[in-house]
Design an enzyme around this catalytic site. Structure first.
Site, PDB file in Angstrom:
ATOM      1  N   ASN A   7     -11.870  15.330 -10.445  1.00  0.00           N
ATOM      2  CA  ASN A   7     -13.172  15.322  -9.758  1.00  0.00           C
ATOM      3  C   ASN A   7     -14.098  16.195 -10.598  1.00  0.00           C
ATOM      4  O   ASN A   7     -14.059  17.419 -10.520  1.00  0.00           O
ATOM      5  CB  ASN A   7     -12.992  15.877  -8.342  1.00  0.00           C
ATOM      6  CG  ASN A   7     -14.281  15.845  -7.544  1.00  0.00           C
ATOM      7  OD1 ASN A   7     -15.360  15.604  -8.091  1.00  0.00           O
ATOM      8  ND2 ASN A   7     -14.166  16.097  -6.258  1.00  0.00           N
ATOM      9  N   ARG A  90     -13.049  10.557  -9.471  1.00  0.00           N
ATOM     10  CA  ARG A  90     -13.994  10.424  -8.381  1.00  0.00           C
ATOM     11  C   ARG A  90     -15.356  10.079  -8.977  1.00  0.00           C
ATOM     12  O   ARG A  90     -15.838  10.779  -9.869  1.00  0.00           O
ATOM     13  CB  ARG A  90     -14.097  11.734  -7.616  1.00  0.00           C
ATOM     14  CG  ARG A  90     -15.115  11.634  -6.514  1.00  0.00           C
ATOM     15  CD  ARG A  90     -15.490  12.970  -5.955  1.00  0.00           C
ATOM     16  NE  ARG A  90     -16.435  12.767  -4.862  1.00  0.00           N
ATOM     17  CZ  ARG A  90     -17.265  13.686  -4.423  1.00  0.00           C
ATOM     18  NH1 ARG A  90     -17.267  14.884  -4.972  1.00  0.00           N
ATOM     19  NH2 ARG A  90     -18.083  13.434  -3.439  1.00  0.00           N
ATOM     20  N   HIS A 179     -19.174  10.260   0.710  1.00  0.00           N
ATOM     21  CA  HIS A 179     -17.919  10.848   1.218  1.00  0.00           C
ATOM     22  C   HIS A 179     -16.944   9.757   1.681  1.00  0.00           C
ATOM     23  O   HIS A 179     -16.107   9.994   2.556  1.00  0.00           O
ATOM     24  CB  HIS A 179     -18.171  11.794   2.418  1.00  0.00           C
ATOM     25  CG  HIS A 179     -18.962  13.024   2.085  1.00  0.00           C
ATOM     26  ND1 HIS A 179     -19.957  13.508   2.902  1.00  0.00           N
ATOM     27  CD2 HIS A 179     -18.899  13.876   1.055  1.00  0.00           C
ATOM     28  CE1 HIS A 179     -20.482  14.606   2.389  1.00  0.00           C
ATOM     29  NE2 HIS A 179     -19.853  14.846   1.244  1.00  0.00           N
ATOM     30  N   ARG A 238     -28.919  21.451   1.988  1.00  0.00           N
ATOM     31  CA  ARG A 238     -29.751  20.241   2.119  1.00  0.00           C
ATOM     32  C   ARG A 238     -30.248  20.119   3.561  1.00  0.00           C
ATOM     33  O   ARG A 238     -29.481  20.355   4.493  1.00  0.00           O
ATOM     34  CB  ARG A 238     -28.927  18.997   1.765  1.00  0.00           C
ATOM     35  CG  ARG A 238     -28.657  18.849   0.286  1.00  0.00           C
ATOM     36  CD  ARG A 238     -27.649  17.738  -0.007  1.00  0.00           C
ATOM     37  NE  ARG A 238     -26.342  18.271  -0.313  1.00  0.00           N
ATOM     38  CZ  ARG A 238     -25.252  17.545  -0.564  1.00  0.00           C
ATOM     39  NH1 ARG A 238     -25.310  16.231  -0.531  1.00  0.00           N
ATOM     40  NH2 ARG A 238     -24.096  18.119  -0.845  1.00  0.00           N
ATOM     41  N   GLU A 381      -9.052  14.105  -0.572  1.00  0.00           N
ATOM     42  CA  GLU A 381      -9.713  13.068  -1.369  1.00  0.00           C
ATOM     43  C   GLU A 381      -8.913  12.774  -2.633  1.00  0.00           C
ATOM     44  O   GLU A 381      -8.865  11.642  -3.099  1.00  0.00           O
ATOM     45  CB  GLU A 381     -11.136  13.518  -1.718  1.00  0.00           C
ATOM     46  CG  GLU A 381     -12.049  13.485  -0.506  1.00  0.00           C
ATOM     47  CD  GLU A 381     -13.371  14.205  -0.702  1.00  0.00           C
ATOM     48  OE1 GLU A 381     -13.386  15.449  -0.617  1.00  0.00           O
ATOM     49  OE2 GLU A 381     -14.383  13.537  -0.936  1.00  0.00           O
TER      50      GLU A 381
END
Ligand code: AMP
Length: 394
Positions: A7, A90, A179, A238, A381
């Site tokens: 990743n 990823r 996601h 964010r 993940e």
């Protein structure tokens, strides 16, 4: 088959070496602060836990260090680079081109580059990871796993924005969703745990980035992020949903440049903007001491999640389970409690003592009278990427 999962972020590389199909984790690690003098490299196997500080100028150098560690005579887990048969990457944005995992080809790399305009913080470093891995692991198959792929099943009525059709048809301006690897992994775990043939689930991923997905029978049907990983829930830095008129006001009346607005909404907003910290652990500690800004920020955060739960119950016309996952979802009993309080109309009732229990396993935290299951499902993940890469190659 040994699959190295990478990743690759803008200044970090996370990695895991996973043996498939046994799912045995051979080693894992992380390089943070690439490009700075004091980059940190951590590496864990079943027998060793290392952490070093080093100057790592580029991803190439970082990946070379990972290769050295994997092959290290004392602490390594393989003897020859050929023992790694596949590298799973990823990739955040796959646009509409990828509804599945893909073997990396020149065309796939071109597409990842093309979608960099839609994910400028993520796709360029994801691609960099692929290019460096191709050099370092020339015998391995390179596989790209896209965060957007799981959301390709979102129907058009939820996917389109109400702007003129040509922006959708010609420019690809629409909801993509993010996601996806995490939402897919945890919702599949929940469906297996609940042993449901038909299911209506809300997956709530709360980490640095936060998003929610409505999942019907294992398929994403709606999602809180859209064109970019920026709207929906309140995140670490964010803002999530905001009236777009605010952007025009900032530019036209307050003299902000577009770059400054972007910076404000993606790096200086969310929990960071509300409290001065983007780390929920610090915010919770301050709230416990009575800091009113932190208390309000936590309430706002949970309130936004509740609104999406209401929306998705309406969209799915029902609800079997909600899932909390990722750093905050798995660890913050405070956020889970705030979200699940006063939700009895929806049949959600939390067992407060189960909510406080600490565990790394999938667990049920609803009371016995709750109609809806409330689950904490640790996401993985990297394992999902390894599973998908293995699935593609076998
Ligand atoms: P992730 O992006 O999944 O690694 O999640 C990062 C977020 O998880 C950060 O905001 C952390 O503050 C939060 N987090 C990690 N551990 C805990 C914890 N024990 N309690 C509350 N929040 C946590």
């Amino acid at each position: 088959m040994n699959i190295l999962v990478i990743n690759s972020g803008s200044s970090s590389i996370k990695f895991q070496l996973i043996q498939m199909p046994s799912e045995a984790l051979l080693c894992s690690g992380l390089i943070e602060r690439i490009g700075e003098k004091d980059a940190i490299l951590s590496y864990i196997t079943n027998t060793v836990k290392l952490q070093k500080t080093d100057y790592i100028s580029k991803h190439k150098q970082g990946l070379n260090k990972i290769v050295d560690l994997l092959l290290d005579a004392e602490n390594g887990v393989i003897k020859n680079i050929k023992e790694i048969e596949a590298v799973g990457h990823r990739v955040v944005h796959g646009g509409n081109s990828f509804s599945n995992t893909a073997l990396v080809t020149p065309e796939v790399k071109r597409k990842i580059q093309e979608f960099a305009v839609l994910a400028p913080l993520h796709n360029p470093s994801n691609l960099e990871g692929i290019l460096v891995a191709e050099e370092d692991f020339p015998f391995a198959k390179q596989i790209a796993v896209f965060d957007t792929a799981f959301h390709q099943t979102i129907p058009e009525k939820a996917r389109k924005y109400a702007i003129p059709n040509n922006f959708y048809e010609e420019q690809g301006i629409q909801v993509y969703g993010f996601h996806g690897t995490s939402h897919k992994y945890v919702s599949e775990k929940a469906i297996a745990y609940l042993q449901l043939e038909k299911s209506k689930i809300i997956s709530i991923h709360l980490g640095n980035g936060c998003s929610m997905t409505a999942v019907v029978n294992g398929k994403s049907v709606d999602h809180s992020m859209g064109f970019a990983p920026s709207n929906g829930l309140i995140m670490g830095s964010r803002s999530g949903d905001i009236d777009h008129s605010v952007i025009f006001y900032l530019v036209d009346s307050l003299g902000y440049s577009l770059e400054e607005v972007n910076n404000l909404l993606t790096k200086e907003s969310g929990m960071q903007g509300l409290t001065g910290s983007n780390d929920l652990r610090d915010i919770e500690k301050e709230a416990e001491k009575g800091n009113s800004e932190c208390i309000l920020a936590l309430e706002m955060n949970a309130y936004r999640i509740k609104k999406f739960i209401g929306t998705y119950v309406a969209v799915m016309n029902g609800l079997d389970a909600i899932i909390f996952t990722a750093g905050i979802g798995e660890n913050s009993s405070m956020i889970r409690k705030l979200v699940c309080t006063d939700m009895d109309f929806f049949g959600i009732d939390l067992d407060e003592s189960k909510n406080e229990e600490k565990s790394q396993e999938l667990r049920e935290i609803n009371s016995s009278i709750s109609k809806v299951k409330v689950l904490v499902v640790p996401t993985n993940e990297e394992l999902e990427i390894a599973k998908q890469a293995f699935g593609l190659l076998t």
